[in-house]
Design a protein around this motif. Sequence first.
Motif, PDB file in Angstrom:
ATOM      1  N   ASP A 160      60.979  39.070  47.473  1.00 43.50           N
ATOM      2  CA  ASP A 160      59.659  39.116  48.113  1.00 43.50           C
ATOM      3  C   ASP A 160      58.964  40.451  47.849  1.00 43.50           C
ATOM      4  O   ASP A 160      57.762  40.495  47.584  1.00 43.50           O
ATOM      5  N   CYS A 161      59.723  41.528  47.924  1.00 43.45           N
ATOM      6  CA  CYS A 161      59.154  42.857  47.717  1.00 43.45           C
ATOM      7  C   CYS A 161      58.672  43.023  46.272  1.00 43.45           C
ATOM      8  O   CYS A 161      57.617  43.603  46.027  1.00 43.45           O
ATOM      9  N   ILE A 162      59.439  42.508  45.322  1.00 44.36           N
ATOM     10  CA  ILE A 162      59.049  42.605  43.915  1.00 44.36           C
ATOM     11  C   ILE A 162      57.758  41.827  43.681  1.00 44.36           C
ATOM     12  O   ILE A 162      56.843  42.315  43.012  1.00 44.36           O
ATOM     13  N   LEU A 219      55.446  41.118  45.890  1.00 42.21           N
ATOM     14  CA  LEU A 219      54.363  41.850  46.543  1.00 42.21           C
ATOM     15  C   LEU A 219      53.945  43.057  45.715  1.00 42.21           C
ATOM     16  O   LEU A 219      52.756  43.312  45.517  1.00 42.21           O
ATOM     17  N   HIS A 220      54.908  43.815  45.216  1.00 38.49           N
ATOM     18  CA  HIS A 220      54.601  44.985  44.388  1.00 38.49           C
ATOM     19  C   HIS A 220      53.798  44.576  43.152  1.00 38.49           C
ATOM     20  O   HIS A 220      52.825  45.248  42.786  1.00 38.49           O
ATOM     21  N   LYS A 221      54.199  43.500  42.519  1.00 35.42           N
ATOM     22  CA  LYS A 221      53.471  43.030  41.330  1.00 35.42           C
ATOM     23  C   LYS A 221      52.042  42.642  41.697  1.00 35.42           C
ATOM     24  O   LYS A 221      51.101  42.934  40.958  1.00 35.42           O
ATOM     25  N   ALA A 222      51.866  41.978  42.834  1.00 36.06           N
ATOM     26  CA  ALA A 222      50.526  41.577  43.271  1.00 36.06           C
ATOM     27  C   ALA A 222      49.659  42.805  43.533  1.00 36.06           C
ATOM     28  O   ALA A 222      48.486  42.852  43.137  1.00 36.06           O
ATOM     29  N   ILE A 223      50.214  43.810  44.183  1.00 40.52           N
ATOM     30  CA  ILE A 223      49.458  45.037  44.458  1.00 40.52           C
ATOM     31  C   ILE A 223      49.124  45.765  43.161  1.00 40.52           C
ATOM     32  O   ILE A 223      48.016  46.273  42.988  1.00 40.52           O
ATOM     33  N   SER A 224      50.052  45.786  42.221  1.00 40.03           N
ATOM     34  CA  SER A 224      49.813  46.497  40.967  1.00 40.03           C
ATOM     35  C   SER A 224      48.722  45.839  40.133  1.00 40.03           C
ATOM     36  O   SER A 224      48.111  46.491  39.288  1.00 40.03           O
ATOM     37  N   ARG A 225      48.441  44.561  40.386  1.00 42.01           N
ATOM     38  CA  ARG A 225      47.387  43.866  39.639  1.00 42.01           C
ATOM     39  C   ARG A 225      45.993  44.057  40.255  1.00 42.01           C
ATOM     40  O   ARG A 225      44.995  43.621  39.689  1.00 42.01           O
ATOM     41  N   LEU A 226      45.935  44.705  41.403  1.00 49.11           N
ATOM     42  CA  LEU A 226      44.635  44.973  42.030  1.00 49.11           C
ATOM     43  C   LEU A 226      43.864  46.004  41.214  1.00 49.11           C
ATOM     44  O   LEU A 226      44.451  46.840  40.533  1.00 49.11           O
ATOM     45  N   GLU A 227      42.537  45.950  41.339  1.00 55.82           N
ATOM     46  CA  GLU A 227      41.705  46.994  40.739  1.00 55.82           C
ATOM     47  C   GLU A 227      42.093  48.321  41.394  1.00 55.82           C
ATOM     48  O   GLU A 227      42.488  48.350  42.567  1.00 55.82           O
ATOM     49  N   PRO A 228      41.973  49.428  40.668  1.00 53.35           N
ATOM     50  CA  PRO A 228      42.385  50.725  41.226  1.00 53.35           C
ATOM     51  C   PRO A 228      41.764  51.060  42.580  1.00 53.35           C
ATOM     52  O   PRO A 228      42.450  51.578  43.458  1.00 53.35           O
ATOM     53  N   GLN A 229      40.491  50.752  42.782  1.00 53.79           N
ATOM     54  CA  GLN A 229      39.843  51.071  44.055  1.00 53.79           C
ATOM     55  C   GLN A 229      40.473  50.294  45.207  1.00 53.79           C
ATOM     56  O   GLN A 229      40.666  50.822  46.298  1.00 53.79           O
ATOM     57  N   LYS A 230      40.803  49.050  44.968  1.00 51.87           N
ATOM     58  CA  LYS A 230      41.438  48.241  46.007  1.00 51.87           C
ATOM     59  C   LYS A 230      42.878  48.701  46.237  1.00 51.87           C
ATOM     60  O   LYS A 230      43.348  48.733  47.362  1.00 51.87           O
ATOM     61  N   LEU A 235      63.857  48.718  43.349  1.00 53.42           N
ATOM     62  CA  LEU A 235      64.883  47.973  44.079  1.00 53.42           C
ATOM     63  C   LEU A 235      65.651  48.855  45.054  1.00 53.42           C
ATOM     64  O   LEU A 235      66.083  48.394  46.108  1.00 53.42           O
ATOM     65  N   LEU A 236      65.815  50.125  44.728  1.00 54.08           N
ATOM     66  CA  LEU A 236      66.540  51.018  45.631  1.00 54.08           C
ATOM     67  C   LEU A 236      65.763  51.280  46.915  1.00 54.08           C
ATOM     68  O   LEU A 236      66.341  51.683  47.917  1.00 54.08           O
ATOM     69  N   SER A 237      64.453  51.051  46.895  1.00 50.63           N
ATOM     70  CA  SER A 237      63.645  51.335  48.080  1.00 50.63           C
ATOM     71  C   SER A 237      63.374  50.096  48.932  1.00 50.63           C
ATOM     72  O   SER A 237      62.685  50.180  49.930  1.00 50.63           O
ATOM     73  N   VAL A 238      63.896  48.951  48.536  1.00 51.66           N
ATOM     74  CA  VAL A 238      63.633  47.723  49.284  1.00 51.66           C
ATOM     75  C   VAL A 238      64.889  47.260  50.010  1.00 51.66           C
ATOM     76  O   VAL A 238      65.992  47.722  49.718  1.00 51.66           O
ATOM     77  N   PRO A 239      64.739  46.338  50.938  1.00 52.36           N
ATOM     78  CA  PRO A 239      65.897  45.824  51.677  1.00 52.36           C
ATOM     79  C   PRO A 239      66.946  45.229  50.737  1.00 52.36           C
ATOM     80  O   PRO A 239      66.657  44.872  49.606  1.00 52.36           O
ATOM     81  N   THR A 240      68.152  45.086  51.258  1.00 53.90           N
ATOM     82  CA  THR A 240      69.272  44.697  50.413  1.00 53.90           C
ATOM     83  C   THR A 240      69.467  43.198  50.251  1.00 53.90           C
ATOM     84  O   THR A 240      70.167  42.779  49.340  1.00 53.90           O
ATOM     85  N   ILE A 283      45.649  39.368  47.169  1.00 57.04           N
ATOM     86  CA  ILE A 283      47.120  39.381  47.283  1.00 57.04           C
ATOM     87  C   ILE A 283      47.607  38.063  47.873  1.00 57.04           C
ATOM     88  O   ILE A 283      48.553  37.459  47.393  1.00 57.04           O
ATOM     89  N   ARG A 284      46.921  37.597  48.936  1.00 58.00           N
ATOM     90  CA  ARG A 284      47.310  36.339  49.577  1.00 58.00           C
ATOM     91  C   ARG A 284      47.245  35.185  48.581  1.00 58.00           C
ATOM     92  O   ARG A 284      48.171  34.367  48.490  1.00 58.00           O
ATOM     93  N   LYS A 285      46.163  35.148  47.802  1.00 59.77           N
ATOM     94  CA  LYS A 285      45.988  34.074  46.802  1.00 59.77           C
ATOM     95  C   LYS A 285      47.097  34.120  45.769  1.00 59.77           C
ATOM     96  O   LYS A 285      47.688  33.096  45.419  1.00 59.77           O
ATOM     97  N   GLU A 286      47.405  35.329  45.313  1.00 59.41           N
ATOM     98  CA  GLU A 286      48.452  35.480  44.307  1.00 59.41           C
ATOM     99  C   GLU A 286      49.822  35.103  44.860  1.00 59.41           C
ATOM    100  O   GLU A 286      50.625  34.463  44.189  1.00 59.41           O
ATOM    101  N   LEU A 287      50.104  35.496  46.104  1.00 63.91           N
ATOM    102  CA  LEU A 287      51.399  35.172  46.696  1.00 63.91           C
ATOM    103  C   LEU A 287      51.551  33.677  46.957  1.00 63.91           C
ATOM    104  O   LEU A 287      52.652  33.139  46.861  1.00 63.91           O
ATOM    105  N   ASN A 288      50.466  33.013  47.290  1.00 67.69           N
ATOM    106  CA  ASN A 288      50.524  31.577  47.535  1.00 67.69           C
ATOM    107  C   ASN A 288      50.710  30.775  46.244  1.00 67.69           C
ATOM    108  O   ASN A 288      51.211  29.665  46.276  1.00 67.69           O
ATOM    109  N   ASN A 289      50.271  31.342  45.114  1.00 65.39           N
ATOM    110  CA  ASN A 289      50.407  30.649  43.831  1.00 65.39           C
ATOM    111  C   ASN A 289      51.779  30.824  43.217  1.00 65.39           C
ATOM    112  O   ASN A 289      52.150  30.089  42.322  1.00 65.39           O
ATOM    113  N   GLU A 290      52.552  31.807  43.666  1.00 68.90           N
ATOM    114  CA  GLU A 290      53.867  32.056  43.049  1.00 68.90           C
ATOM    115  C   GLU A 290      54.971  31.384  43.818  1.00 68.90           C
ATOM    116  O   GLU A 290      54.921  30.967  44.869  1.00 68.90           O
TER     117      GLU A 290
END
Length: 164
Positions: free
Chosen positions: A103-105, A107-118, A91-96, A157-164
């Motif tokens: 939105d940033c949280i 997005l971060h969660k969506a990225i963290s769920r990606l396979e390591p290579q992606k 939270l300290l690194s995202v907009p206020t 990521i797009r699919k995950e963001l559209n579902n939330e």
Amino acid sequence: MKPDISQYIKIHGKDLGRLCSSLCQNHFDAEDLYQATWEKVIRNYKKYDESRPFDKWLWSICINAHKDMLKNPFRRRVVSFDSSEDLERILLSVPTTEQDRDDCIVLHKAISRLEPQKRQVIALYYFKDLSTAELSQILNIPEGTVKSRLSSARAQIRKELNNE
């Protein structure tokens, strides 16, 4: 004559920390990756070819250390934001504004769920502004594979963001 390694640590330390955080799913693994990367850099510094940009060499070592970390059978299986301390760091690194933070949280969660290579490709492409050609060199894979992983990761990521 090569610059002292401490100069590189001062210049690239924060960027490496951000890359490690982008690749790992928790703060503790990111710290381990950060330390492992610098350890390998120091151990192999004599082999560094000064004609090549230091940051690209550093990112390559970080990615390889991350791959090694993923192979470890005793690696922690911790979900992001498992503590209020981890969430506070993000939270300290995202907009206020509250909406931007939410939105940033997400997005971060969506990225963290990606396979390591992606996740590696997304982190290097978007957070380090590397080209697909540079990624191909760093990851030691064909450029087409880089593009495929980027496309697949974006779609996920797009699919995950559209579902939330």
